[in-house]
Design an enzyme around this catalytic site. Sequence first.
Site, PDB file in Angstrom:
ATOM      1  N   CYS A 196      46.082   4.735 -12.894  1.00  0.00           N
ATOM      2  CA  CYS A 196      45.661   5.798 -13.816  1.00  0.00           C
ATOM      3  C   CYS A 196      45.015   6.964 -13.082  1.00  0.00           C
ATOM      4  CB  CYS A 196      44.716   5.240 -14.879  1.00  0.00           C
ATOM      5  SG  CYS A 196      43.121   4.736 -14.247  1.00  0.00           S
ATOM      6  N   CYS A 253      38.777 -11.090 -22.871  1.00  0.00           N
ATOM      7  CA  CYS A 253      39.093 -12.290 -23.660  1.00  0.00           C
ATOM      8  C   CYS A 253      38.626 -13.597 -23.035  1.00  0.00           C
ATOM      9  CB  CYS A 253      40.602 -12.409 -23.848  1.00  0.00           C
ATOM     10  SG  CYS A 253      41.382 -11.018 -24.627  1.00  0.00           S
ATOM     11  N   GLY A 266      41.018  10.415  -2.635  1.00  0.00           N
ATOM     12  CA  GLY A 266      41.268   9.263  -3.504  1.00  0.00           C
ATOM     13  C   GLY A 266      41.466   9.661  -4.952  1.00  0.00           C
ATOM     14  N   VAL A 322      37.578  13.434  -8.648  1.00  0.00           N
ATOM     15  CA  VAL A 322      38.260  14.546  -9.322  1.00  0.00           C
ATOM     16  C   VAL A 322      39.061  14.017 -10.524  1.00  0.00           C
ATOM     17  CG1 VAL A 322      40.038  16.307  -9.061  1.00  0.00           C
ATOM     18  CG2 VAL A 322      38.387  15.940  -7.244  1.00  0.00           C
ATOM     19  N   PHE A 357      29.535  -0.667  -4.710  1.00  0.00           N
ATOM     20  CA  PHE A 357      30.113   0.648  -4.990  1.00  0.00           C
ATOM     21  C   PHE A 357      31.495   0.441  -5.601  1.00  0.00           C
ATOM     22  CE2 PHE A 357      32.443   4.455  -4.318  1.00  0.00           C
ATOM     23  CZ  PHE A 357      31.546   5.489  -4.125  1.00  0.00           C
ATOM     24  N   LEU A 394      35.097  19.545   4.771  1.00  0.00           N
ATOM     25  CA  LEU A 394      34.286  18.581   5.503  1.00  0.00           C
ATOM     26  C   LEU A 394      35.192  17.836   6.462  1.00  0.00           C
ATOM     27  CD1 LEU A 394      31.567  17.103   5.736  1.00  0.00           C
ATOM     28  CD2 LEU A 394      32.360  15.593   3.944  1.00  0.00           C
ATOM     29  N   GLN A 446      45.238  -6.441 -36.941  1.00  0.00           N
ATOM     30  CA  GLN A 446      44.975  -7.802 -37.383  1.00  0.00           C
ATOM     31  C   GLN A 446      45.287  -7.949 -38.870  1.00  0.00           C
ATOM     32  OE1 GLN A 446      40.866  -7.333 -35.105  1.00  0.00           O
ATOM     33  NE2 GLN A 446      40.917  -9.288 -36.137  1.00  0.00           N
ATOM     34  N   ARG A 454      33.748 -10.070 -34.118  1.00  0.00           N
ATOM     35  CA  ARG A 454      33.506 -11.492 -33.860  1.00  0.00           C
ATOM     36  C   ARG A 454      32.106 -11.972 -34.284  1.00  0.00           C
ATOM     37  NH1 ARG A 454      35.853 -13.580 -28.182  1.00  0.00           N
ATOM     38  NH2 ARG A 454      36.521 -15.643 -28.832  1.00  0.00           N
ATOM     39  N   GLU A 461      34.818 -17.460 -33.631  1.00  0.00           N
ATOM     40  CA  GLU A 461      33.546 -16.742 -33.682  1.00  0.00           C
ATOM     41  C   GLU A 461      32.312 -17.587 -33.341  1.00  0.00           C
ATOM     42  OE1 GLU A 461      33.878 -13.639 -37.241  1.00  0.00           O
ATOM     43  OE2 GLU A 461      34.694 -15.599 -37.733  1.00  0.00           O
TER      44      GLU A 461
HETATM   45  C1  LIG Z   1      35.468   3.432 -11.523  1.00  0.00           C
HETATM   46  C2  LIG Z   1      34.696   4.297 -10.576  1.00  0.00           C
HETATM   47  C3  LIG Z   1      33.534   3.811 -10.037  1.00  0.00           C
HETATM   48  C4  LIG Z   1      32.774   4.604  -9.176  1.00  0.00           C
HETATM   49  N1  LIG Z   1      31.645   4.072  -8.662  1.00  0.00           N
HETATM   50  C5  LIG Z   1      30.868   4.821  -7.857  1.00  0.00           C
HETATM   51  C6  LIG Z   1      29.646   4.282  -7.326  1.00  0.00           C
HETATM   52  O1  LIG Z   1      29.333   3.108  -7.541  1.00  0.00           O
HETATM   53  N2  LIG Z   1      28.883   5.102  -6.583  1.00  0.00           N
HETATM   54  C7  LIG Z   1      29.250   6.396  -6.329  1.00  0.00           C
HETATM   55  O2  LIG Z   1      28.522   7.099  -5.641  1.00  0.00           O
HETATM   56  N3  LIG Z   1      30.404   6.908  -6.789  1.00  0.00           N
HETATM   57  C8  LIG Z   1      31.210   6.161  -7.553  1.00  0.00           C
HETATM   58  N4  LIG Z   1      32.379   6.690  -8.054  1.00  0.00           N
HETATM   59  C9  LIG Z   1      32.726   8.090  -7.762  1.00  0.00           C
HETATM   60  C10 LIG Z   1      33.772   8.281  -6.611  1.00  0.00           C
HETATM   61  O3  LIG Z   1      34.526   7.129  -6.381  1.00  0.00           O
HETATM   62  C11 LIG Z   1      33.121   8.636  -5.336  1.00  0.00           C
HETATM   63  O4  LIG Z   1      32.427   9.821  -5.507  1.00  0.00           O
HETATM   64  C12 LIG Z   1      34.081   8.765  -4.150  1.00  0.00           C
HETATM   65  O5  LIG Z   1      33.322   8.890  -2.994  1.00  0.00           O
HETATM   66  C13 LIG Z   1      35.031   9.938  -4.286  1.00  0.00           C
HETATM   67  O6  LIG Z   1      35.998   9.866  -3.262  1.00  0.00           O
HETATM   68  P1  LIG Z   1      37.500  10.396  -3.488  1.00  0.00           P
HETATM   69  O7  LIG Z   1      38.192  10.442  -2.180  1.00  0.00           O
HETATM   70  O8  LIG Z   1      38.207   9.602  -4.500  1.00  0.00           O
HETATM   71  O9  LIG Z   1      37.208  11.840  -4.024  1.00  0.00           O
HETATM   72  P2  LIG Z   1      38.141  12.910  -4.686  1.00  0.00           P
HETATM   73  O10 LIG Z   1      38.171  12.703  -6.155  1.00  0.00           O
HETATM   74  O11 LIG Z   1      39.467  12.929  -4.010  1.00  0.00           O
HETATM   75  O12 LIG Z   1      37.286  14.198  -4.313  1.00  0.00           O
HETATM   76  C14 LIG Z   1      35.891  14.265  -4.567  1.00  0.00           C
HETATM   77  C15 LIG Z   1      35.266  15.606  -4.278  1.00  0.00           C
HETATM   78  O13 LIG Z   1      35.061  15.791  -2.903  1.00  0.00           O
HETATM   79  C16 LIG Z   1      35.682  16.981  -2.449  1.00  0.00           C
HETATM   80  N5  LIG Z   1      36.194  16.698  -1.110  1.00  0.00           N
HETATM   81  C17 LIG Z   1      36.908  15.590  -0.766  1.00  0.00           C
HETATM   82  N6  LIG Z   1      37.164  15.659   0.565  1.00  0.00           N
HETATM   83  C18 LIG Z   1      36.605  16.785   1.024  1.00  0.00           C
HETATM   84  C19 LIG Z   1      36.534  17.409   2.314  1.00  0.00           C
HETATM   85  N7  LIG Z   1      37.096  16.848   3.372  1.00  0.00           N
HETATM   86  N8  LIG Z   1      35.882  18.567   2.424  1.00  0.00           N
HETATM   87  C20 LIG Z   1      35.300  19.168   1.333  1.00  0.00           C
HETATM   88  N9  LIG Z   1      35.339  18.628   0.108  1.00  0.00           N
HETATM   89  C21 LIG Z   1      35.980  17.473  -0.043  1.00  0.00           C
HETATM   90  C22 LIG Z   1      36.766  17.241  -3.468  1.00  0.00           C
HETATM   91  O14 LIG Z   1      37.150  18.585  -3.529  1.00  0.00           O
HETATM   92  C23 LIG Z   1      36.093  16.781  -4.720  1.00  0.00           C
HETATM   93  O15 LIG Z   1      35.258  17.780  -5.249  1.00  0.00           O
HETATM   94  C24 LIG Z   1      33.180   5.916  -8.883  1.00  0.00           C
HETATM   95  C25 LIG Z   1      34.375   6.416  -9.411  1.00  0.00           C
HETATM   96  C26 LIG Z   1      35.121   5.612 -10.247  1.00  0.00           C
HETATM   97  C27 LIG Z   1      36.409   6.151 -10.801  1.00  0.00           C
HETATM   98  S1  FES Z   2      43.338 -11.611 -21.498  1.00  0.00           S
HETATM   99 FE1  FES Z   2      42.063 -10.300 -20.395  1.00  0.00          FE
HETATM  100  S2  FES Z   2      41.709  -8.685 -21.748  1.00  0.00           S
HETATM  101 FE2  FES Z   2      42.806 -10.087 -22.948  1.00  0.00          FE
HETATM  102  S1  FES Z   3      43.497   2.146 -16.912  1.00  0.00           S
HETATM  103 FE1  FES Z   3      41.546   1.350 -16.583  1.00  0.00          FE
HETATM  104  S2  FES Z   3      41.397   1.469 -14.437  1.00  0.00           S
HETATM  105 FE2  FES Z   3      43.236   2.481 -14.836  1.00  0.00          FE
END
Ligand SMILES: Cc1cc2nc3c(=O)[nH]c(=O)nc-3n(C[C@H](O)[C@H](O)[C@H](O)COP(=O)(O)OP(=O)(O)OC[C@H]3O[C@@H](n4cnc5c(N)ncnc54)[C@H](O)[C@@H]3O)c2cc1C
Ligand code: FES
Ligand code: FES
Length: 1224
Positions: free
Chosen positions: A49, A126, A228, A232, A309, A363, A668, A807, A1156
């Site tokens: 996603c 579940c 990643g 964003v 994290f 960066l 349901q 439930r 339930e």
């Molecule tokens: C389910 C979920 C859980 C998460 N849990 C945590 C958590 O526990 N703790 C936490 O801190 N964060 C968490 N995050 C946030 C995120 O994963 C982190 O911030 C991660 O470090 C982002 O990395 P990315 O490569 O995916 O970033 P991207 O989404 O690809 O980019 C992030 C930002 O950094 C900028 N950027 C990236 N690379 C550079 C570069 N080289 N130079 C300048 N700018 C740059 C981008 O332009 C953007 O603004 C979570 C996110 C999700 C979806």
């Molecule tokens: S079996 Fe995991 S959500 Fe329903």
């Molecule tokens: S749909 Fe939930 S993590 Fe992608």
Amino acid sequence: MFSLIPVLSVGLCGTKLGCGEGGCGACTVMISKYDPFQKKILHHTANACLFPICALHHVAVTTVEGIGNTKSRLHPAQERIAKSHGSQCGFCTPGIVMSMYTLLRNKPKPKMEDIEDAFQGNLCRCTGYRPILEGYRTFAVVSGFRQCLKHSGRLSPLLLLHLFDSSKFQPLDPTQEPIFPPELMTQRNKEQKQVCFKGERVMWIQPTTLQELVALKSQYPNAKLVVGNTEVGKEKSIEMRLKNMLYPVILAPAWIPEMNAVQHTETGVTFGAACTLSSVEEVLRKAVAELPSYKTEIFQAALEQLRWFAGPQIRNVAVSDSGMLAHSPLISPCSTEGKRTVTMDEKFFTGYRKTIVKPEEVLLSVEIPYSKEGEYFSAFKQAYRREDDIAIVTCGMRVLFQHGTSRVQEVKLSYGGMAPTTILALKTCQELTGRDWNEKLLQDACRLLAGEMDLSPSAPGGMVEFRRTLTLSFFFKFYLTVLQKLSKHQNGPVSVAREGSWGKSELYIITLLLLLSFYSSVDASEAQSVPGFVCFVSAKDVPGSNITGIANDETVFAEDVVTCVGHIIGAVIADTQEHSRRAAKAVKIKYEELKPIVTIQEAIEKQSFIKPIKRIKKGDVKKGFEESDHVLEEMYIGGQEHFYLETHCTLAVPKGEDGEMELFVSTQNLMKTQVGSLGVPSNRIVVRVKRMGGGFGGKETRNTILTTVVAVAAFKIGRPVRCMLDRDEDMLISGGRHPFLGRYKVGFMKNGKVKSLEVSYYSNGGNSADLSHGVTLLHLDNSYNIPNVSSMGFVCKTNLSSNTAFRGFGGPQGMMIAECWMSDLARKCGLPPEEVRKINLYHEGDLTHFNQKLEGFTLRRCWDECLSSSNYHARKKLIEEFNKQNRWKKRGMCIIPTKFGISFTVPFLNQAGALVHVYTDGSVLLTHGGTEMGQGLHTKMIQVASRSLGIPTSKIYISETSTNTVPNTSPTAASVSADINGMAVHNACQTILKRLEPIKQSNPKGSWEDWIKTAYENCISLSATGFYRIPDVGYNFETNEGKPFHYFSYGVACSEVEIDCLTGDHKNVRTDVVMDVGTSLNPAIDIGQIEGAFVQGIGLFTMEELRYSPEGNLYTRGPGMYKIPAFGDIPTEFYVSLLRDCPNSKAIYSSKAVGEPPLFLSASVFYAIKDAIYSAREDSGVTEPFRLDSPATPERIRNACVDTFTKMCPSAEPGTFKPWSVRV
Ligand SMILES: Cc1cc2nc3c(=O)[nH]c(=O)nc-3n(C[C@H](O)[C@H](O)[C@H](O)COP(=O)(O)OP(=O)(O)OC[C@H]3O[C@@H](n4cnc5c(N)ncnc54)[C@H](O)[C@@H]3O)c2cc1C
Ligand code: FES
Ligand code: FES
């Protein structure tokens, strides 16, 4: 242009969309690529996603379809989860399978710890996780696993063997896995070229050199860099959806060599800015193993933080984010102007999400430094949930001592979650410099931090006292850790005592407009210019009635007045989901705001109730109070989001004749879904349900709203229309479990015997009655005999989305209040809670407060077995000992019973139908009125038919539930579906058997097939309907007469927890459950239901918290902010036993309802937490009963553990500020 999901859904439906924000793991796929920097093929999991399609250049994706299927061969990762009953509704299963599969690709012989870690990013609503871990444990080489999960082992050892037989599992053969596509391997020697993809509105550029990247950044300073896409993507999906924001240029630096480099320097390790967190983890782990410990203080802390994290799917693709590394590393931004190096100090952050890195800079790298001798570093994080959760408060703390002394040379304390940016406690650090690391320093530091880490009482995020207290608690933990290290260093080791599938041909997709308040005009003209726009539908397009709801008190589309945030005003139909979303944003609506009623408190003040107000009275309450002591208190129980992994969805297919329409719905309740809004009779509307990805009550009535919108749209355009709600829409629109306020006065004798109870329940019903007049008053006794009762139930009418069945349906809240006063009075009497509970338990033949006689009362047996199997008394002593030894960690234990009434309390719903067709080859097509949502109903019904007809289950098939086979179906709810549909199936089978009887008699040695053939040739009907209604149920609240329930299910649970008094964190140490399910129809399913319900209850009572603005706007609209239990939250030891020899004469084949009843047993965890808090409070000299509202979140636990730190962070006076969130 972005997520991989839409691409997969074109032909591969295995990968599921549960949240769209990386929080549930349902969309997990395996990404494989040749890594030119490490020169090897890498496999890792990722969330489809969030994973950008454009980032797939040179990359292979494996979905669940790619590893095996039922037609050819299941992969062992698929087979084992299925055979160990680790899949119920199955919606999470593809994601979990792919996490396991990827682990096995990388490590064919994993340890149990590896398996647990692999699932940090997957959720299941579940199963309660135990069977998944148990099934996959068969892959583990060493069974030294963290969770010790057992079921039924002690009471019924044979049952354990029968749940699954691992010797029959296919072996894992790593040589049989698909190879990495050779065409991608050949790319490795080719020169990489810049790639550019152009979409409708976004351009994606993937440069291959640093020079190209900086040139592009200078050309497009506002371009977003994406590695990643986990930040964003999440932000984008939220911003795109809510604010219509767009990033027109995306730069992807993932393949640039310098940005993937890892360098070990004199001062530390430098990671290129595109190194993923998983690769950082690997390098740091190696360094910690190889380098002297003093050098890796920071690495160790970073590793500990990385463990918490996000989940592996995120860590595998995300890059190291500045917020995570709170110690001041060096970072190197660069641009066309050249490279510079900056320190992440107090000047680094310039505002919310702003740093000193300039727009035209990128960066290049981050350096994580080595620590020096005499330097100590710790990092702490407190979140709602341990795994995969963003911190409430996080911090990094560093101290450097003058050589050979305990005098502070340098100290840095940095906090996240206390301001819009990470901040340093500069003043405190300044004051501490030069001081000795001793008790005085601790006191001064806390005083200074309490002043410096201040927060406005209205601060965004709320939890103000908790967050402030955490800053002190973290410092205290740091202080103790350093003290211990110092003394070890100076004196050698010492012990510090007292420390602590839908069809794919349909074209049109719809997105809803979800808007707040009270509107005067809607203008959809701009939406028409969005590509793919088809039309806009609203109330005026409804050909039949726009009125809906159980009490006909709500509208499908808002007409003039919008009664809650989430009330649908209209819907846009377009060719794709993306286009319909865009078009919906372009619809202009003018509002006139009115003052909403949001909370129970406001509703009470305004006397805003949905009638009738229900009452139950028994005995003489006044006299009872005169003869006893009493306590007077109240308790609040928060609501709960269903969080079925599959959100509401409907496909409407108009047939073009006489108003006929086919509706494929995730519901349901088929009968209610035969929508009246089309103005055609029910005989033209066929509702079909194959299965649902979870329901839990959330699809009992609320799906009718979405289904009507979709049906009206399909009716209008004469073509199929489909809608699957996004998670945030679903959470906003569909309501959940009711929040409750209970006010009680309980009279009791010195021996703990209850004499009298006066109780009022106020539930937040939302904007309509729906099913709010539930069963709470009928469960106010839980399992206790109360001679005199006076009770009232008020449903508050508010401007929230209508709350609905979930439930237990009000029962758990009723029982929770009972356990609250039970815990209070045990405290008041100074008696052990288990004694007070037992002395009040009902006996066989007792009358309840609603005058129903208890027959077949097995609860006392469950109680005794649970006490003994949990080794309650011996463990209680150990806990007391532990609590004496530890000041900041406390343990608690509690044993809780439950008695749950089985039947719909609306008598006519207790009916069911079935239809059995036998075909000439002897195969049987079975249909009944119940729907399958993961609870195993179809399996049980096949078992019933198999047993009734005397043929193997393999000859019987259930295809779906539909209104043209079994009409007028009751909702699949109230736990009775197996009872009533089972009897209907049985009756239908008996009709067929009766017709076959003469044939069987004339050919007693014949086979089933022979008899069927003969019957056909003799023109005997091989099709029969069956019908059943529960006899003699019906209760009158006015007279307190009649039987509301057919019978009761019973169970007892004993839970032990450990709390961290400084942070409010808790661990579920052990739970023992003994449950009476009669003679189980299917022990594997029943155990699955018990565990699943129990873990859902853990969420309800300890974790899941819906947060609303004072205006009634829901903040918690996805897994990012709303935390349901994850793999790591289940009890470390989890024993579930089924009571033996307890046949139930009232239901099919002596079974009992199970869906339930077990949920409430998780209250044992809540009251074990309360027990542990009592111990912490006693250490602070406070012994009186105290109020603990539900859920027992880290915030509530920490605030209740009163101590010097909490006293330093007092609450602001209510009414003197506007809070960020309110308790609804
Ligand atoms: C389910 C979920 C859980 C998460 N849990 C945590 C958590 O526990 N703790 C936490 O801190 N964060 C968490 N995050 C946030 C995120 O994963 C982190 O911030 C991660 O470090 C982002 O990395 P990315 O490569 O995916 O970033 P991207 O989404 O690809 O980019 C992030 C930002 O950094 C900028 N950027 C990236 N690379 C550079 C570069 N080289 N130079 C300048 N700018 C740059 C981008 O332009 C953007 O603004 C979570 C996110 C999700 C979806
Ligand atoms: S079996 Fe995991 S959500 Fe329903
Ligand atoms: S749909 Fe939930 S993590 Fe992608």
